[in-house]
Design an enzyme around this catalytic site. Structure first.
Site, PDB file in Angstrom:
ATOM      1  CD  GLU A 116       9.262  -3.420 -11.802  1.00  0.00           C
ATOM      2  OE1 GLU A 116      10.201  -4.187 -11.691  1.00  0.00           O
ATOM      3  OE2 GLU A 116       8.107  -3.680 -11.386  1.00  0.00           O
TER       4      GLU A 116
ATOM      5  CB  CYS B 240       0.745   0.639  -9.522  1.00  0.00           C
ATOM      6  SG  CYS B 240       1.800   0.295  -8.125  1.00  0.00           S
TER       7      CYS B 240
ATOM      8  CB  CYS C 212      12.656   1.117  -1.223  1.00  0.00           C
ATOM      9  SG  CYS C 212      11.803   1.720   0.257  1.00  0.00           S
TER      10      CYS C 212
ATOM     11  CB  CYS D 170       9.517  -5.334  -0.075  1.00  0.00           C
ATOM     12  SG  CYS D 170       9.472  -4.173  -1.445  1.00  0.00           S
TER      13      CYS D 170
ATOM     14  CB  CYS E 113       9.864  -4.209   3.965  1.00  0.00           C
ATOM     15  SG  CYS E 113       9.378  -2.568   4.510  1.00  0.00           S
TER      16      CYS E 113
ATOM     17  CB  CYS F  87       6.363  -2.398  -8.185  1.00  0.00           C
ATOM     18  SG  CYS F  87       5.032  -1.728  -9.139  1.00  0.00           S
TER      19      CYS F  87
END
Ligand code: SAH
Ligand code: SF4
Length: 383
Positions: free
Chosen positions: A91, A110, A117, A124, A121, A337
């Site tokens: 993204e 961005c 990832c 997220c 977290c 994102c």
């Protein structure tokens, strides 16, 4: 060259020179290719008309293809979903702003640095996907180039999309060096900001790179217990170590560090927690970006009310800490994102592919994006 298989946008002029020389072409063709890609934004070698046809056909087209493009109703924010050669979805978000006191409007991109990832977290969306792979520098640069036009060049780049840039250190740094290259986009290092969840050794290493890029550190809590529950990385590098590394960054670069603090109702937004944060950061050359939470997979997490966010900000300022609330649209750029990729996956399960360029608010995205891009409260300011 390292073992990473590089696409053309990930190569420096001298590497392109070596490549074309190995094919029996003159070295200057390598610089021409760099110029075509990075200055003129041409990603398809077949339209690099200043190159001989034989060379053009030898050059492999840059890896990813656009899958979906969404534009906000006011036309100021765009999101692009790219699909890489191996099917990873990446993204990119573009945000146009006209900051008060600045002569020209800003075009901020961005970028994502990883597909997924590994940091996990809880708030997220990307973190909840898990990790697929690191992006190669060319794949990071390409995200910027896709939004750069001769009449509207990119002015700022933030490494705040999907992924932890410092967990993909080499490729993120290479991308920064490509973006700032004098023969390419020539982006000023000061116009680049990298955001990290707090990988301490890499933060220190970055401080020693003699770069002038901005560093943003995702803090989200002033106490270790709470931060560890939100960000598993805190168990490895707790707040004290993260702040010491941020101090080192300031010491080495002279640049102010910003701390990101996503406000979650009833979790980290109480007056007492604002006081803890002020106490923690007091005396530091820093700025706090308060980010209202974007919808996440965890249904128990909610954004703080505007009133609470303003009270939290006021408390920090009263204690002498520079703080601003990031407007919804800016915040949307960050947390969205991951959300576009998620929406696209859900869509694919239901619908045939759609053409590029449709308006925002289409299909499964409607509720989420229109809410996130609705006019922010006049009290909220862009940063
Ligand atoms: N991995 C890096 C950079 C990408 S995330 C980092 O964590 O800093 C960029 C920012 O978006 C981080 O501050 C992150 O905490 C924030 N963010 C992630 N999910 C969010 C959400 N649902 N709402 C608001 N901010 C979010
Ligand atoms: Fe990764 Fe940043 Fe999301 Fe945490 S907030 S999971 S570090 S992308």
């Amino acid at each position: 060259m390292s073992e990473v298989t590089r696409s053309l946008p990930g190569l420096f002029p001298d590497e392109l020179e070596r490549l074309v020389v190995s094919w029996g072409e003159p070295a200057y063709r390598g610089r021409q290719i760099f110029h075509n890609i990075h200055r003129r934004g041409i990603l398809d070698p077949s339209v690099m008309t200043d190159l001989p046809l034989g060379l053009r056909t030898r050059l492999v087209k840059a890896g990813s293809e656009p899958v979906r493009r969404l534009r906000s109703i006011d036309g100021l924010t765009s999101k692009l979903l790219l699909r890489s050669h191996d099917g990873q979805e990446i993204e990119v978000v573009e945000m146009k702003t006209a900051p008060a006191g600045e002569p020209a409007s800003r075009k901020t991109i961005c970028v994502s640095t990883q597909a997924g990832c590994a940091m996990g977290c809880v708030f997220c969306v990307t973190g909840q996907f898990g990790f697929a792979r690191n992006l190669e520098a060319g794949e990071i640069v390409e995200q910027v180039l896709r939004f750069s036009t001769p009449t509207e060049p990119v002015s700022n780049v933030v490494f705040m999309g999907m992924g932890e840039p410092l967990a993909n250190y080499g490729e993120s740094l290479r991308a920064i060096r490509l973006l700032t290259h004098p023969d390419g986009l020539r982006l000023g290092a000061r116009r680049i900001t990298l955001s990290t969840s707090g990988l301490v050794p890499q933060m220190r290493r970055l401080a020693d790179e003699h770069l002038q890029i901005g560093l943003a550190v995702s803090l989200h809590a002033a106490k270790d217990e709470l931060r560890s529950s939100l960000m598993p990385v805190n168990r490895r590098w707790p707040i004290g170590e993260v702040l010491a590394a941020a101090d080192y960054y300031v010491e080495r670069t002279g640049r102010r560090v910003s701390f990101e603090y996503t406000l979650m109702a009833g979790v980290n937004d109480a007056d007492e927690q604002a006081d803890d944060l002020a106490h923690l950061l007091y005396g530091r050359l820093c700025h706090v970006n308060l980010i209202p939470l974007n919808p996440s997979e965890d249904a128990s997490l909610h954004a703080s009310s505007t009133q609470r966010a303003l009270a939290f900000e006021a408390r920090l300022r009263h204690a002498g800490i520079a703080a601003t609330i990031r407007v919804n649209r800016g915040r949307d750029i960050l947390a969205a994102c991951g959300q576009l990729r998620l929406a696209e996956r859900k869509r694919r399960e239901r619908l045939p592919p759609l053409p590029l360029g449709e308006g925002w608010g289409e299909g499964g995205e409607r509720g989420r994006t229109s809410a996130a891009t609705s006019a922010p409260s006049p009290a909220l300011r862009a940063v």
